[in-house]
Design an enzyme around this catalytic site. Structure first.
Site, short mmCIF file in Angstrom:
data_model
loop_
_atom_site.label_atom_id
_atom_site.label_comp_id
_atom_site.label_asym_id
_atom_site.label_seq_id
_atom_site.Cartn_x
_atom_site.Cartn_y
_atom_site.Cartn_z
N ASP A 1 0.85 -1.20 0.00
CA ASP A 1 0.00 0.00 0.00
C ASP A 1 0.88 1.24 0.00
OD1 ASP A 1 -1.75 2.08 0.35
OD2 ASP A 1 -2.94 1.08 1.89
N HIS B 1 0.33 7.99 3.83
CA HIS B 1 1.03 7.36 4.95
C HIS B 1 2.52 7.65 4.97
CE1 HIS B 1 -2.77 5.33 5.39
NE2 HIS B 1 -2.66 4.85 4.16
N GLY C 1 -4.73 2.04 8.01
CA GLY C 1 -5.76 1.39 8.80
C GLY C 1 -5.55 -0.11 8.88
#
Length: 293
Positions: free
Chosen positions: A194, A199, A217
């Site tokens: 990801d 992030h 998450g």
């Protein structure tokens, strides 16, 4: 309009074949904090997540990320009937159900995904997907269901959807544990497929309305599942039959996640929140349910 439910709901998102190795499993477990507790990194319990060989087990949450584990581009959002951008999106909820026995430490599978629902929450939309992973022989291995929360795209008068909040028992928890998120946790976890700049990139995070990059998450999801497995299932990942949670708030690297859990009716109910600092008590995961295998 940006989201057209008549096009989106029921859309076939296709199938993709993917493979994973022991090294991928090890990296995933490290990404969710396995073996990071001082003085415990070489314990048998930690090595069950971090040492390759016959003793290695796979936490079922790995099945959520396995299909995209080797992706290096930010996640695409080319969903039929949905004209949205990455800065609008946060993960809403995630569930996985293990249907083919414990996840193998390496293998090949195919996941087929369908866009199942679009909910109108007024100031936002919620988009649901379901996927089924099968082995080359056609055996079902696991199922996943997830939602994304798209800010600013509600208000067209559509179905608001349903919800069944998990009611936590009114008694002392059976487990109450904390995990200190490392400063580089999000940078490590993004190697699990990801690469969303939310992030890692401070400028992107600020443009999305956050003061700094936030933890994935799904990293919090994996941390909490690992915590519950260690605290209540004797560290045995094969006892996890399913795991579901709602993403109730954000985590910033360097914060502490507190997980409280209760054994109830043959499953585990839990909630996670921030412990300490200016955001003490801020929610992280809600409606957490661990079903036993």
């Amino acid at each position: 309009m940006p989201i057209d439910p008549s096009v989106a709901i029921g859309a076939d998102l296709g199938s993709r074949e993917f493979s994973w190795s022991e090294s991928d499993v090890l990296l995933y477990h490290l990404g969710i904090g396995a073996g990071s507790r001082p003085g415990d990194n070489l314990s048998p319990a930690a090595l069950a997540y971090t040492l390759d060989g016959p003793g290695l087990q796979v936490l079922p949450s790995f099945g959520v990320v396995a299909p995209t584990f080797h992706e290096t581009d930010p996640p695409p959002l080319d969903l039929p009937g949905c004209d949205i951008n990455l800065a609008q999106v946060v993960h809403g909820s995630q569930a996985i159900t293990v249907t083919g026995g414990p996840l193998p430490t390496s293998g090949t599978a195919t996941v087929s995904t369908t866009l199942t629902d679009v909910w109108d929450k007024g100031k936002a939309a919620v988009i649901w997907q379901e996927g089924v992973a099968t082995s080359p022989a056609g055996e079902e291995l696991w199922r996943v269901r997830s939602s994304i929360f798209v800010r600013g795209e509600g208000g067209w008068g559509g179905d608001r959807g349903s919800s069944s909040p998990v009611v936590l028992p009114d008694r002392a928890p059976d487990a109450d544990a904390t995990y200190d998120v490392t400063p580089q946790q999000a940078l490590l976890y993004r190697l699990c497929g990801d690469r969303n700049p939310l992030h890692a990139d401070p400028d992107f995070a600020k443009a999305a309305g956050f003061p700094a990059p936030i933890l994935h998450g799904l990293c919090s999801y994996g941390i909490v599942l690992r915590t519950l497995t260690d605290e209540l299932l004797d560290g045995d990942a094969t006892r996890v039959g399913g795991f579901a949670a709602k993403f109730a708030g954000v985590v910033f690297p360097g914060e502490t996640i507190r997980t409280r859990a209760w054994r109830e009716d043959g499953r585990v109910l839990a909630a996670a929140e921030i412990a300490g600092g200016d955001r003490d008590g801020s929610p992280v995961l809600g409606d957490v349910v661990l079903d036993l295998a």
